[in-house]
Design a protein around this motif. Structure first.
Motif, PDB file in Angstrom:
ATOM      1  N   LEU A  50      -5.558  -8.357   5.389  1.00 42.20           N
ATOM      2  CA  LEU A  50      -5.318  -8.277   4.014  1.00 42.20           C
ATOM      3  C   LEU A  50      -6.303  -7.456   3.118  1.00 42.20           C
ATOM      4  CD1 LEU A  50      -3.399 -11.858   2.968  1.00 42.20           C
ATOM      5  CD2 LEU A  50      -2.209  -9.524   3.225  1.00 42.20           C
ATOM      6  N   GLN A 103      -6.432  -7.829  -3.437  1.00 45.21           N
ATOM      7  CA  GLN A 103      -5.177  -7.728  -3.917  1.00 45.21           C
ATOM      8  C   GLN A 103      -4.742  -6.690  -4.907  1.00 45.21           C
ATOM      9  OE1 GLN A 103      -5.606 -10.966  -6.872  1.00 45.21           O
ATOM     10  NE2 GLN A 103      -6.021 -12.641  -5.237  1.00 45.21           N
ATOM     11  N   HIS A 137       2.085  -6.785  -3.001  1.00 45.08           N
ATOM     12  CA  HIS A 137       2.632  -7.991  -2.406  1.00 45.08           C
ATOM     13  C   HIS A 137       4.050  -8.150  -2.404  1.00 45.08           C
ATOM     14  CE1 HIS A 137      -1.727  -9.107  -2.949  1.00 45.08           C
ATOM     15  NE2 HIS A 137      -1.318  -9.775  -1.986  1.00 45.08           N
ATOM     16  N   LEU A 144       5.125  -6.142   0.682  1.00 47.60           N
ATOM     17  CA  LEU A 144       4.503  -6.809   1.883  1.00 47.60           C
ATOM     18  C   LEU A 144       5.687  -8.046   2.180  1.00 47.60           C
ATOM     19  CD1 LEU A 144       2.491  -7.927   3.768  1.00 47.60           C
ATOM     20  CD2 LEU A 144       1.430  -9.356   2.291  1.00 47.60           C
ATOM     21  N   ASN A 162      -8.567 -11.406  -1.776  1.00 51.81           N
ATOM     22  CA  ASN A 162      -7.330 -10.809  -1.244  1.00 51.81           C
ATOM     23  C   ASN A 162      -6.167 -12.022  -1.201  1.00 51.81           C
ATOM     24  OD1 ASN A 162      -8.208 -12.633   0.922  1.00 51.81           O
ATOM     25  ND2 ASN A 162      -8.063 -11.071   2.477  1.00 51.81           N
ATOM     26  N   PRO A 168      -2.908 -13.956  -1.923  1.00 44.74           N
ATOM     27  CA  PRO A 168      -1.881 -13.870  -2.825  1.00 44.74           C
ATOM     28  C   PRO A 168      -1.877 -14.901  -3.796  1.00 44.74           C
ATOM     29  CG  PRO A 168      -1.204 -13.501  -0.473  1.00 44.74           C
ATOM     30  CD  PRO A 168      -2.648 -14.281  -0.781  1.00 44.74           C
ATOM     31  N   TRP A 208       3.434 -15.881  -5.873  1.00 42.41           N
ATOM     32  CA  TRP A 208       3.858 -14.944  -4.771  1.00 42.41           C
ATOM     33  C   TRP A 208       4.359 -15.942  -3.604  1.00 42.41           C
ATOM     34  CZ3 TRP A 208       2.695 -14.091   0.333  1.00 42.41           C
ATOM     35  CH2 TRP A 208       3.300 -12.934   0.897  1.00 42.41           C
TER      36      TRP A 208
END
Length: 430
Positions: A91, A94, A99, A102, A131, A133, A137
């Protein structure tokens, strides 16, 4: 269980709690480069696409996700279930990753497999404060994966779990069903995965392997978990993991098609054509190992005595996956992953040329298999296995890269080639 939340969790409170957890060392956050983001096969064979993702053009909607190879498919596990791998260390920070996209990419991947039994392996090492999430999310992701995604997932293996991931699961406990919770397994060392899947077929990131070595080095000798057993030379009568050429040489009747394929396909042709979901269900791993041992010992196997269609189906897939070289061979890898560029008018002719270039044993075995699968598909109104469904099941077992696992950008073209082969088999094998 409904995917709706059972309690109203406070995202701010949860994020605050998670933020206090130590995710990684400073060294981890320096983002050392991993090994090439591409498998060796893809690196060697990329033509006509951006080198960052050889099988997805730069303007593909998922190009910026696929190029990181966060999600991969690694064939079947020891139970005959498809394996999906998620590597946290791949990953990016951010701000460099969408995301939401993703999540869409992960769903698009699982959509290919949720009708079959499947396994998820999550490599947690490498998740950092930069990185990871957001909690929001993660909560949205869990809600998105409704019953159709959770029904056939048979196990989720979390490799190298930390206090962070364990606390996260505690926070999620109110919304995780008891049934799903039982499918979650912690794996402390890579060697423990051998009970689930052959690690040789996983492209395990270098950072994960190095971290596993550090964990092992920190233990006292008496506490060290056993390493994966070394590869032993094949037994005199061994058939699994042995090349088609060698199997033909050892066969007293010089059969081109190996005995495992002849036995399983003969049985399945008699008793499996009308079984709904054939090739989608897993089998008892103890029985699978017993049957493999019988074959490898030179004993005769009679599936009619066992009367287990799904066992025979798993044995067939396992045999194909354990071949030292895939049935479609490494030599055809590049042609097959780029087959989508062939016009529909020429596909049958090009495919015929490709398969006829295979070694004699490979061609005969492929023809034997595809002819049988055409019978399965002809009964798809009953067994629900269309050519497209069969391609999803068999594509990864007919071709893979030299390092065994493959990115999703490669598996799509491979499955497409397999579906077209099934569609055109009456023209290809004439």
């Amino acid at each position: 269980m409904s995917s709706e939340l059972l309690v109203d969790l406070s995202e701010e409170a949860a994020t605050a709690q998670l933020g206090q957890l130590k995710l990684s060392t400073l060294e981890d956050q320096q983002w050392p480069p991993d090994e090439s983001s591409l498998s060796k096969s893809e690196t060697e064979n990329s033509q006509g696409f951006d080198p960052g993702s050889p099988h997805l053009p730069w303007d593909h909607p998922f190009y910026d996700i696929a190029r990181h190879q966060i999600i991969e498919v690694a064939g079947d596990d020891n139970f005959g279930r498809k394996v999906i791998v998620f590597s946290a260390c791949r990953l990016p920070p951010q701000h460099q990753l969408d995301h939401q996209k993703l999540l869409m990419y992960l769903k698009a991947t699982l959509d290919q497999y949720v009708e079959s039994d499947y396994t998820l392996i999550y490599f947690h090492h490498g998740l950092t404060s930069e990185n990871k999430p957001s909690f929001g999310w993660l909560r949205e992701a869990y809600k998105e994966f409704d019953r159709k995604y959770k029904k056939n997932i048979k196990a989720l293996y979390i490799v190298h779990p930390t206090m962070f991931i364990k606390t996260l699961l505690i926070l999620f406990k109110p919304i995780i069903s008891f049934k799903f919770g039982r499918k979650i397994n912690y794996v402390s060392y890579l060697s423990e995965l051998e009970d689930v899947v052959k690690c040789d077929q996983l492209v395990i990131p270098t950072r994960v392997r190095e971290y596993d070595n550090k964990l092992r080095a920190s233990l006292k000798p008496s506490s060290l978990p056993s390493l994966s057993p070394p590869h032993s030379p094949p037994l005199p009568e061994q058939v699994f993991g042995v090349s088609l050429v060698m199997l033909r040489q050892k066969d007293p009747d010089n059969h081109l098609v190996p005995v495992v394929m002849r036995d399983t396909i003969s049985f399945l042709s008699e008793q499996g054509l009308e079984i709904e979901g054939i090739f989608r269900r897993s089998a008892n791993v103890t029985l699978v190992k017993e049957v493999q041992l019988k074959y490898n010992s030179g004993a005769t196997v009679n599936f009619r005595d066992m009367e287990d269609v799904h066992l025979a189906a798993v044995i067939l897939k396992t045999f194909l996956r354990e071949l030292p070289e895939p049935l479609l061979t490494y030599q055809l890898y590049n042609d097959i992953v780029n087959f989508t560029s062939v016009s529909s008018d020429n596909q049958a002719e090009v495919m015929k040329t490709l398969v006829e270039s295979l070694p004699e044993e490979n061609y005969a075995s492929l023809r034997y298999l595809i002819t049988f699968l055409a019978q399965v598909s002809a009964n798809s109104e009953v067994n629900k296995m269309t050519n497209s469904n069969l391609a999803v099941v068999f594509g990864p077992n007919l071709l893979w890269g030299r390092d065994n696992a493959m990115s999703l950008s490669a598996i799509g073209p491979i499955n497409n080639f397999t579906r077209t082969l099934l569609d055109q088999q009456h023209l290809v094998f004439t």
